[in-house]
Scaffold this active site. Structure first.
Site, PDB file in Angstrom:
ATOM      1  N   SER A 466       0.801  -1.002  -0.119  1.00  0.00           N
ATOM      2  CA  SER A 466      -0.107   0.010  -0.040  1.00  0.00           C
ATOM      3  C   SER A 466       0.900   1.314  -0.081  1.00  0.00           C
ATOM      4  O   SER A 466       1.451   1.595  -1.196  1.00  0.00           O
ATOM      5  CB  SER A 466      -1.020  -0.077   1.059  1.00  0.00           C
ATOM      6  N   ASP A 477      10.424   5.988  -9.713  1.00  0.00           N
ATOM      7  CA  ASP A 477       9.920   6.820 -10.979  1.00  0.00           C
ATOM      8  C   ASP A 477      10.791   8.148 -11.107  1.00  0.00           C
ATOM      9  O   ASP A 477      11.290   8.675 -12.140  1.00  0.00           O
ATOM     10  CB  ASP A 477       8.301   7.225 -10.859  1.00  0.00           C
ATOM     11  N   LYS A 491      -0.753  -4.322  -3.259  1.00  0.00           N
ATOM     12  CA  LYS A 491      -1.900  -3.927  -2.729  1.00  0.00           C
ATOM     13  C   LYS A 491      -2.264  -2.463  -3.278  1.00  0.00           C
ATOM     14  O   LYS A 491      -1.693  -1.545  -2.629  1.00  0.00           O
ATOM     15  CB  LYS A 491      -1.903  -3.913  -1.111  1.00  0.00           C
TER      16      LYS A 491
END
Length: 687
Positions: A466, A477, A491
């Site tokens: 999560s 990124d 998740k």
């Protein structure tokens, strides 16, 4: 036949008819409250769920199949004829849910209960007669029957259960119990299961039907009865007095899904994810066998007042046979905010050019003291504030880089994931959230400036989930640092808890996406450099859950790149492989992970021959023991006599544990390599 005999036979028939009539009258029916809430659940799924849910005949067929799995997943009670009789319901569950008319599905449960009660009576009768087993046959018992066809009749189930009973007795006999003790323990087990079965009420049955209904949609959407809702609230407040472990049902067993950071079980070091709990006992008294017991009942046994001791009989996740159980003791306690606080330390790495210092900050969860925050207190505790304090302290100790350890971090407050990313970037987007209507909301860090702009690595594992995945994905990124470890949980969905007229529904309402546009759902975050893992991804993780939502993408957002780690990845991986090849702990991790995979694939059944069974178990454990002792020898540690001893007792030194520290050390080594390569690249570029 004499008149008296005829009268006796008639009385018996009449009594049987009266009993049958009584059973029919006693057949459970859905209550008015349940009929109403069924229609509310149908509306919630159709109009509130993230996915495009159509309650049509196709869905009904899948939900009916799942209901059968919920009732009898191992194909051990119902027969082919039983299922055929109720097969017309296969395309009716959609209409039944919308209309609130669930009586036929209660009837199917009633059939299951009749078969199960009859089976437990059959088992108890066999035990009353005495087992008198010699365990010298050449028969085997299949371990998994989810895909097996339904039994053609009772004779086939009798054969299956005769094997199951013999296996249960053999397991206890191998563990050292005498014949009388074996029979008494099995009698207690099956009598307990029968008694619990007979205590099933309408609320329990409704919960089973709804588990099939919601579980067909996705694994995180679920109906919570009023009692379950109360337990959920307690867990969310983290004030549960227990062992600090999240449990889930796994067939007849209850297994450990994850450990609460800072909780008693994690501190004790005696439980691991995928361990199965087969018995629960208090500090004194008998151990209660919990095989076949409902999850909520097992949880109730484990709960208790702070400071008291609970005893668990566990089968380690890596055990190849259910006979290899081990008793552990855990002192119950409450989980406090300070137990989950981020903590930093300095690791020193010796190289040819001298000693290097790398900071490591462990972040167990994404937390914030909401009460203090809402009250406007200036010194409230939060993940971001605690990490910022640790960064400043570590920088004073002249570190050359920071490893942020997010292993076993199951998530928490999304706002903390956003603000924590802000410590390492100037400002910018952090995560995209897409709702059921396709609308995308963009969240990010709005504060100018970064607290730390030096070399950074994020260490993750299969239990990083999560918010942890949002953080790791954003760092990757942005090119802000390296991500190392094992692929994360996957998740990537958001749930809300909505009140119903009776109970609550936890509903998947949205999905997380990285700023690159990739979802974290199902696949998780793939590290730049992957470490071996002893956590089996087929047992733990989103991809191991039935009906998990798929991975997909949305449009990426604009963001700046802070670095180009990809330029150095080939060199970093080569250096890592060279170190791993020379490191006994890394070699152990790689070989143990491969051995676990092979043993799982090979062990599809167990022998009912005692000598053969012991030979198979001893051969498998000999492989595991040899692997462990080769590692210990290379590290200068004393060898173990038995493989089961590799799992320590509460309070024991963790010096022999290969998983935790070797990964931190190697993450620090990789980060140091990265810092040196990046510096050389920048220097060459300036030249």
């Amino acid at each position: 036949m004499s008149p008296l005999a005829h009268l006796g036979r008639s009385a018996t028939v009449l009594a049987g008819l009266l009993l049958a009539a009584g059973a029919a009258l006693a057949q459970p029916q859905p209550t008015d409250a349940q009929r109403q809430v069924a229609t509310e659940i149908a509306e919630s799924l159709r109009y509130g769920h993230y996915a495009d849910v159509s309650l049509d005949d196709g869905w009904s067929s899948r939900a009916f199949a799942r209901y059968l799995d919920v009732l009898d997943g191992q194909r051990a009670f119902l027969t082919e004829a039983d299922v055929a009789e109720f097969r017309p319901l296969e395309r009716q569950l959609d209409d039944a849910l919308v209309d609130g008319e669930l009586a036929p599905f209660f009837s199917l449960y009633q059939r299951y209960q009749e078969r199960a009660e009859s089976r437990y009576d059959w088992l108890l009768s066999r035990l009353d007669e005495g087992l008198d087993y010699r365990y010298d046959s050449d028969k085997r018992l299949p371990l998994e029957r989810e895909d097996a066809p339904w039994a053609s009749g009772m004779d086939e189930l009798d054969t299956l259960w005769a094997k199951r009973l013999k296996n249960a007795a053999l397991s206890l006999a191998i563990s050292g119990q005498e014949e009388e003790q074996v029979e008494n323990n099995l009698h207690q087990r099956y009598e307990g299961q029968l008694n619990r079965l007979r205590q099933t009420n309408e609320e329990d049955i409704f919960g089973l039907v709804m588990a099939a209904v919601t579980g067909t949609i996705d694994p995180h959407t679920e109906y919570l009865s009023p009692r379950q809702g109360e337990s959920f609230d307690i867990q969310m407040r983290l004030s549960l007095e227990g062992i600090g472990a999240l449990l889930q049902a796994d067939g007849e067993y209850v297994k450990v899904a994850s450990l609460v950071p800072g909780g008693p079980a994690e501190r004790a070091g005696v439980l691991e994810p995928a361990d199965r709990i087969v018995g629960v006992g208090q500090e004194d008294g008998e151990m209660v066998n919990v095989v076949g017991m409902r999850l909520d009942e097992v949880v109730d046994l484990i709960r208790g007042p702070k400071g008291s001791v609970v005893r668990l009989d566990i089968v380690p996740a890596q055990a190849v046979d259910m006979t290899r159980s081990k008793e552990v003791r855990i002192t119950r306690d409450t989980v406090k905010l300070e137990d989950q606080a981020a903590q930093g330390e300095v690791i020193e790495l010796e190289r040819d050019d001298g000693t290097h210092r790398i900071g490591v900050i462990t972040v167990p969860t994404f937390y914030v003291d909401f009460d203090a925050w809402q009250a406007g207190e200036e010194d409230y505790r939060s993940t971001t504030r605690d990490v910022a304090r640790e960064i400043e302290r570590l920088q004073e100790e002249e570190i050359e880089g920071i490893v942020l350890d997010l292993r076993n971090n199951g998530g928490g407050a999304l706002q903390e994931a956003n603000s924590l990313i802000g410590l390492f970037i100037d400002r910018g987007p952090t995560v995209q959230v897409r709702d059921a209507r396709g609308r995308i909301s963009l969240y990010g860090d709005t504060e100018t400036g970064a607290l730390y702009d030096g070399p950074l690595a994020v260490l993750v594992n299969r239990l990083s989930a999560s918010a942890s995945e949002i953080f790791a994905g954003a760092i990757q990124d942005y090119g802000r640092g390296l991500v190392v470890g094992t692929p994360t949980f996957g998740k990537g969905t958001v749930q809300t808890l909505n009140e119903l007229s009776h109970g609550e529904i936890k509903l998947t309402r949205a999905k997380f996406y990285r700023i690159s546009g990739e979802s974290t759902q199902h696949r998780g975050v793939e590290p730049d450099i992957i470490f071996p893992s002893l956590i089996d991804p087929e047992l733990i993780g989103e991809s191991s859950l039935d009906n998990a939502l798929d991975w997909d993408t949305v449009r990426s957002v604009q963001y700046r790149e802070y670095g180009e780690p990809w330029r150095f990845m080939e060199s970093l991986r080569d250096r890592h492989r060279q170190r791993a090849a020379d490191n006994p702990n890394f070699r152990y991790l790689e070989q143990q992970a491969e051995l676990n995979r092979r043993l799982r694939e090979e062990t599809t059944s167990v022998s009912l021959n005692r000598e053969q069974r012991q030979q198979e178990v001893e051969a498998q454990e000999a492989e595991q023991l040899a692997l462990e002792n080769r590692r210990r020898e290379a590290l200068g540690l004393e060898p173990l006599e038995e493989w089961i001893d590799a799992r320590g007792e509460e309070g024991e030194s963790d010096e022999a544990e290969p998983v935790e520290q070797v990964q931190v050390q190697e993450a620090a080594q990789i980060l140091l390599d990265y810092a040196k390569l990046e510096n050389s690249y920048r220097f060459a570029g300036r030249g």
